[in-house]
Scaffold this active site. Sequence first.
Site, PDB file in Angstrom:
ATOM      1  N   THR A 196       0.825  -1.223   0.000  1.00 36.02           N
ATOM      2  CA  THR A 196       0.000   0.000   0.000  1.00 36.02           C
ATOM      3  C   THR A 196       0.854   1.266   0.000  1.00 36.02           C
ATOM      4  OG1 THR A 196      -0.271   0.118   2.411  1.00 36.02           O
ATOM      5  CG2 THR A 196      -1.843  -1.230   1.212  1.00 36.02           C
ATOM      6  N   LEU A 242      -2.908   4.359  -0.340  1.00 40.92           N
ATOM      7  CA  LEU A 242      -4.244   3.864  -0.679  1.00 40.92           C
ATOM      8  C   LEU A 242      -4.404   2.424  -0.155  1.00 40.92           C
ATOM      9  CD1 LEU A 242      -6.515   5.300  -2.221  1.00 40.92           C
ATOM     10  CD2 LEU A 242      -5.738   4.154  -4.288  1.00 40.92           C
ATOM     11  N   HIS A 243      -4.600   2.294   1.170  1.00 41.61           N
ATOM     12  CA  HIS A 243      -4.574   0.946   1.773  1.00 41.61           C
ATOM     13  C   HIS A 243      -5.715   0.030   1.298  1.00 41.61           C
ATOM     14  CE1 HIS A 243      -1.511   2.270   4.603  1.00 41.61           C
ATOM     15  NE2 HIS A 243      -2.291   3.189   5.103  1.00 41.61           N
ATOM     16  N   ASP A 244      -6.893   0.202   1.897  1.00 40.39           N
ATOM     17  CA  ASP A 244      -7.985  -0.771   1.687  1.00 40.39           C
ATOM     18  C   ASP A 244      -8.454  -0.924   0.235  1.00 40.39           C
ATOM     19  OD1 ASP A 244      -7.902  -1.200   4.383  1.00 40.39           O
ATOM     20  OD2 ASP A 244      -9.710  -0.056   4.844  1.00 40.39           O
TER      21      ASP A 244
END
Length: 319
Positions: A196, A242-244
């Site tokens: 991420t 932009l993790h999830d």
Amino acid sequence: MKPIPIIVDCDPGIDDTIALLTAFVSPELDIRGITPVCGNQPLERTVRNALQVCELGNRTDVPVYAGCFRPMLREPIYGQFHGKSGLGNTMLPEPKKTAETLSAVDFLIEALSNAAETGEKITLCCLGPMTNLAVALRMNPQIAEGVERIVMMGGAYREAGNRTMTSEFNVLADPHAAHVVFSSGIPIVALALDATHQVMLKPEHVAEFARVSGRISETLAELMAFWDRNDVRRYGSRGGPLHDPLVMAYILAPHLFETQKARVFVEYESELCMGQTIADWYGKSGLEPNADIVTKVDAEGVIAFFLARLSRYAEEVVA
Ligand SMILES: [Ca+2]
């Protein structure tokens, strides 16, 4: 092609919201349910946020099942970067519907047991601490048979932690749950900070998202602007990782990602390293790999993917 049945286990959360908004306009996905958990915010708030995001995305047809109030053993820690409500300072529409009466754990057991029976297995998108799934697996281990695979955001391998020196938030918030899930034998794709942190949502991207995303553009731009960590020293640029949403990108555009197999262990006893995820890349443990860890991401490709998806809100195309 038949849509892929998924359940989104989450703790919205700004980045969870972007992931959900993407899934809502992706006809390749058949969203069977959303199961918010205590994580970034207390459960009452993550449930309310999930309902509000359904309202915003015009997807009140997707059922929301409230999950666990607390992690398996630890005290809740909550997120630090999502503002007071969990959605920055953004006001979302009031939810008209409420959560289902069935709990997330009971829903997971029911849906996955059915899936095991019919053979139509379900992909689990895990965007928060994995308490719901771990409790469901403890209550009924056979449900593992109903899972196609888990695509999860969490952990930190070659990268340092984000909540502590060693540990990423989702795993640290419930390391015992993560241990249960990684020990379950279910195939896992892990999008950790290693992945991420390669995809920074920069201010120039935010402007672009605002330009293309039609009726949700104002809300989206506000949420994304709040996400800017403004920490060039750590990330090499402005913006926020932009993790999830990468979970959705991985399922829908896997060619943008490279993975490496490893055995993953979760530290749940040490005070110093609580919640650390350790990858055995080279078979030191003598155990078979239990995860595909994403090592490389085509960042530009991923941003283009999300721009294309979220521009569907301008066309009012709803899956
Ligand atoms: Ca999350």
